[in-house]
Design a protein around this motif. Structure first.
Motif, PDB file in Angstrom:
ATOM      1  N   LYS A  14      14.351  -4.010  35.475  1.00 22.00           N
ATOM      2  CA  LYS A  14      14.401  -4.136  34.023  1.00 22.00           C
ATOM      3  C   LYS A  14      13.040  -3.932  33.366  1.00 22.00           C
ATOM      4  O   LYS A  14      12.974  -3.508  32.215  1.00 22.00           O
ATOM      5  CB  LYS A  14      15.070  -5.433  33.580  1.00 22.00           C
ATOM      6  CG  LYS A  14      14.369  -6.705  33.862  1.00 22.00           C
ATOM      7  CD  LYS A  14      15.261  -7.848  33.377  1.00 22.00           C
ATOM      8  CE  LYS A  14      14.621  -9.189  33.626  1.00 22.00           C
ATOM      9  NZ  LYS A  14      15.475 -10.270  33.141  1.00 22.00           N
ATOM     10  N   GLY A  15      11.953  -4.136  34.083  1.00 22.71           N
ATOM     11  CA  GLY A  15      10.638  -3.815  33.544  1.00 22.71           C
ATOM     12  C   GLY A  15      10.483  -2.325  33.300  1.00 22.71           C
ATOM     13  O   GLY A  15       9.910  -1.895  32.294  1.00 22.71           O
ATOM     14  N   LYS A  16      11.012  -1.513  34.216  1.00 23.99           N
ATOM     15  CA  LYS A  16      10.969  -0.059  34.053  1.00 23.99           C
ATOM     16  C   LYS A  16      11.835   0.379  32.873  1.00 23.99           C
ATOM     17  O   LYS A  16      11.483   1.294  32.138  1.00 23.99           O
ATOM     18  CB  LYS A  16      11.445   0.641  35.323  1.00 23.99           C
ATOM     19  CG  LYS A  16      10.505   0.481  36.500  1.00 23.99           C
ATOM     20  CD  LYS A  16      11.033   1.243  37.696  1.00 23.99           C
ATOM     21  CE  LYS A  16      10.098   1.098  38.876  1.00 23.99           C
ATOM     22  NZ  LYS A  16      10.467   1.962  39.977  1.00 23.99           N
ATOM     23  N   VAL A  17      12.964  -0.295  32.710  1.00 20.21           N
ATOM     24  CA  VAL A  17      13.855   0.013  31.595  1.00 20.21           C
ATOM     25  C   VAL A  17      13.142  -0.317  30.283  1.00 20.21           C
ATOM     26  O   VAL A  17      13.167   0.461  29.329  1.00 20.21           O
ATOM     27  CB  VAL A  17      15.184  -0.767  31.719  1.00 20.21           C
ATOM     28  CG1 VAL A  17      16.028  -0.618  30.471  1.00 20.21           C
ATOM     29  CG2 VAL A  17      15.964  -0.305  32.950  1.00 20.21           C
ATOM     30  N   LYS A  18      12.466  -1.457  30.254  1.00 21.21           N
ATOM     31  CA  LYS A  18      11.741  -1.883  29.045  1.00 21.21           C
ATOM     32  C   LYS A  18      10.603  -0.906  28.724  1.00 21.21           C
ATOM     33  O   LYS A  18      10.341  -0.633  27.559  1.00 21.21           O
ATOM     34  CB  LYS A  18      11.209  -3.300  29.256  1.00 21.21           C
ATOM     35  CG  LYS A  18      10.481  -3.889  28.092  1.00 21.21           C
ATOM     36  CD  LYS A  18      11.408  -4.635  27.198  1.00 21.21           C
ATOM     37  CE  LYS A  18      10.596  -5.293  26.091  1.00 21.21           C
ATOM     38  NZ  LYS A  18      11.275  -6.326  25.446  1.00 21.21           N
ATOM     39  N   GLU A  19       9.928  -0.381  29.746  1.00 21.99           N
ATOM     40  CA  GLU A  19       8.881   0.621  29.516  1.00 21.99           C
ATOM     41  C   GLU A  19       9.454   1.872  28.860  1.00 21.99           C
ATOM     42  O   GLU A  19       8.837   2.453  27.975  1.00 21.99           O
ATOM     43  CB  GLU A  19       8.224   1.023  30.837  1.00 21.99           C
ATOM     44  CG  GLU A  19       7.282   0.011  31.407  1.00 21.99           C
ATOM     45  CD  GLU A  19       6.720   0.446  32.756  1.00 21.99           C
ATOM     46  OE1 GLU A  19       6.802   1.647  33.101  1.00 21.99           O
ATOM     47  OE2 GLU A  19       6.203  -0.417  33.465  1.00 21.99           O
ATOM     48  N   GLN A  20      10.624   2.288  29.312  1.00 21.24           N
ATOM     49  CA  GLN A  20      11.256   3.502  28.791  1.00 21.24           C
ATOM     50  C   GLN A  20      11.820   3.280  27.399  1.00 21.24           C
ATOM     51  O   GLN A  20      11.679   4.130  26.527  1.00 21.24           O
ATOM     52  CB  GLN A  20      12.364   3.966  29.738  1.00 21.24           C
ATOM     53  CG  GLN A  20      13.105   5.193  29.285  1.00 21.24           C
ATOM     54  CD  GLN A  20      12.256   6.451  29.346  1.00 21.24           C
ATOM     55  OE1 GLN A  20      11.351   6.562  30.155  1.00 21.24           O
ATOM     56  NE2 GLN A  20      12.546   7.402  28.479  1.00 21.24           N
ATOM     57  N   GLY A  22      11.537   0.578  24.753  1.00 17.30           N
ATOM     58  CA  GLY A  22      10.867  -0.627  24.270  1.00 17.30           C
ATOM     59  C   GLY A  22      11.588  -1.376  23.179  1.00 17.30           C
ATOM     60  O   GLY A  22      11.272  -2.537  22.916  1.00 17.30           O
ATOM     61  N   LYS A  23      12.549  -0.743  22.528  1.00 19.65           N
ATOM     62  CA  LYS A  23      13.301  -1.440  21.483  1.00 19.65           C
ATOM     63  C   LYS A  23      14.301  -2.441  22.059  1.00 19.65           C
ATOM     64  O   LYS A  23      14.829  -3.268  21.330  1.00 19.65           O
ATOM     65  CB  LYS A  23      14.053  -0.447  20.593  1.00 19.65           C
ATOM     66  CG  LYS A  23      13.145   0.387  19.708  1.00 19.65           C
ATOM     67  CD  LYS A  23      13.981   1.286  18.810  1.00 19.65           C
ATOM     68  CE  LYS A  23      13.124   2.192  17.955  1.00 19.65           C
ATOM     69  NZ  LYS A  23      13.934   3.091  17.118  1.00 19.65           N
ATOM     70  N   LEU A  24      14.565  -2.347  23.353  1.00 20.60           N
ATOM     71  CA  LEU A  24      15.474  -3.302  23.977  1.00 20.60           C
ATOM     72  C   LEU A  24      14.739  -4.628  24.139  1.00 20.60           C
ATOM     73  O   LEU A  24      13.618  -4.673  24.625  1.00 20.60           O
ATOM     74  CB  LEU A  24      15.949  -2.801  25.340  1.00 20.60           C
ATOM     75  CG  LEU A  24      16.786  -1.526  25.338  1.00 20.60           C
ATOM     76  CD1 LEU A  24      17.110  -1.109  26.766  1.00 20.60           C
ATOM     77  CD2 LEU A  24      18.055  -1.709  24.547  1.00 20.60           C
ATOM     78  N   GLN A  45      23.149   1.259  20.254  1.00 18.19           N
ATOM     79  CA  GLN A  45      22.928   0.293  19.182  1.00 18.19           C
ATOM     80  C   GLN A  45      21.479   0.315  18.696  1.00 18.19           C
ATOM     81  O   GLN A  45      21.224   0.380  17.498  1.00 18.19           O
ATOM     82  CB  GLN A  45      23.289  -1.107  19.694  1.00 18.19           C
ATOM     83  CG  GLN A  45      23.158  -2.206  18.683  1.00 18.19           C
ATOM     84  CD  GLN A  45      23.526  -3.559  19.275  1.00 18.19           C
ATOM     85  OE1 GLN A  45      23.872  -3.682  20.441  1.00 18.19           O
ATOM     86  NE2 GLN A  45      23.424  -4.585  18.473  1.00 18.19           N
ATOM     87  N   ARG A  46      20.522   0.265  19.606  1.00 17.17           N
ATOM     88  CA  ARG A  46      19.106   0.143  19.234  1.00 17.17           C
ATOM     89  C   ARG A  46      18.477   1.465  18.793  1.00 17.17           C
ATOM     90  O   ARG A  46      17.570   1.471  17.982  1.00 17.17           O
ATOM     91  CB  ARG A  46      18.294  -0.422  20.388  1.00 17.17           C
ATOM     92  CG  ARG A  46      18.675  -1.818  20.807  1.00 17.17           C
ATOM     93  CD  ARG A  46      18.091  -2.851  19.874  1.00 17.17           C
ATOM     94  NE  ARG A  46      18.400  -4.175  20.379  1.00 17.17           N
ATOM     95  CZ  ARG A  46      19.038  -5.094  19.668  1.00 17.17           C
ATOM     96  NH1 ARG A  46      19.398  -4.838  18.427  1.00 17.17           N
ATOM     97  NH2 ARG A  46      19.296  -6.263  20.199  1.00 17.17           N
ATOM     98  N   TYR A  47      18.940   2.573  19.363  1.00 19.15           N
ATOM     99  CA  TYR A  47      18.323   3.869  19.087  1.00 19.15           C
ATOM    100  C   TYR A  47      19.197   4.800  18.264  1.00 19.15           C
ATOM    101  O   TYR A  47      18.765   5.894  17.929  1.00 19.15           O
ATOM    102  CB  TYR A  47      17.938   4.558  20.408  1.00 19.15           C
ATOM    103  CG  TYR A  47      16.734   3.923  21.062  1.00 19.15           C
ATOM    104  CD1 TYR A  47      15.457   4.398  20.798  1.00 19.15           C
ATOM    105  CD2 TYR A  47      16.872   2.840  21.918  1.00 19.15           C
ATOM    106  CE1 TYR A  47      14.349   3.807  21.390  1.00 19.15           C
ATOM    107  CE2 TYR A  47      15.771   2.240  22.510  1.00 19.15           C
ATOM    108  CZ  TYR A  47      14.508   2.733  22.235  1.00 19.15           C
ATOM    109  OH  TYR A  47      13.421   2.142  22.809  1.00 19.15           O
TER     110      TYR A  47
END
Length: 67
Positions: A14-20, A22-24, A45-47
């Motif tokens: 999930k850290g890698k997902v957050k890097e990709q 960041g709005k999550l 939803q976010r993008y």
């Protein structure tokens, strides 16, 4: 795509997902809990992605990972 790898290692990934994407938020990532369809939904939803675009972005990201 072998998404089971992502689900099984979600805490590390999930850290890698957050890097990709960041709005999550951390709450989003906890709710997603490695589920591909939920991650696609949160990206929409976010993008503001369409369903096909969310799936494409996710597949491309997954393909770039060094497992």
């Amino acid at each position: 795509m072998d998404w089971n790898r992502v689900e099984g290692n979600w805490k590390q990934i999930k850290g890698k997902v957050k890097e990709q994407w960041g709005k999550l938020t951390d709450d989003d990532l906890d709710t997603i809990n490695g589920k591909q369809d939920q991650l696609e939904g949160k990206l929409q939803q976010r993008y503001g992605y369409q369903k096909d675009q969310a799936k494409k972005e996710l597949n491309e990201w997954y393909g770039r990972q060094k497992w």
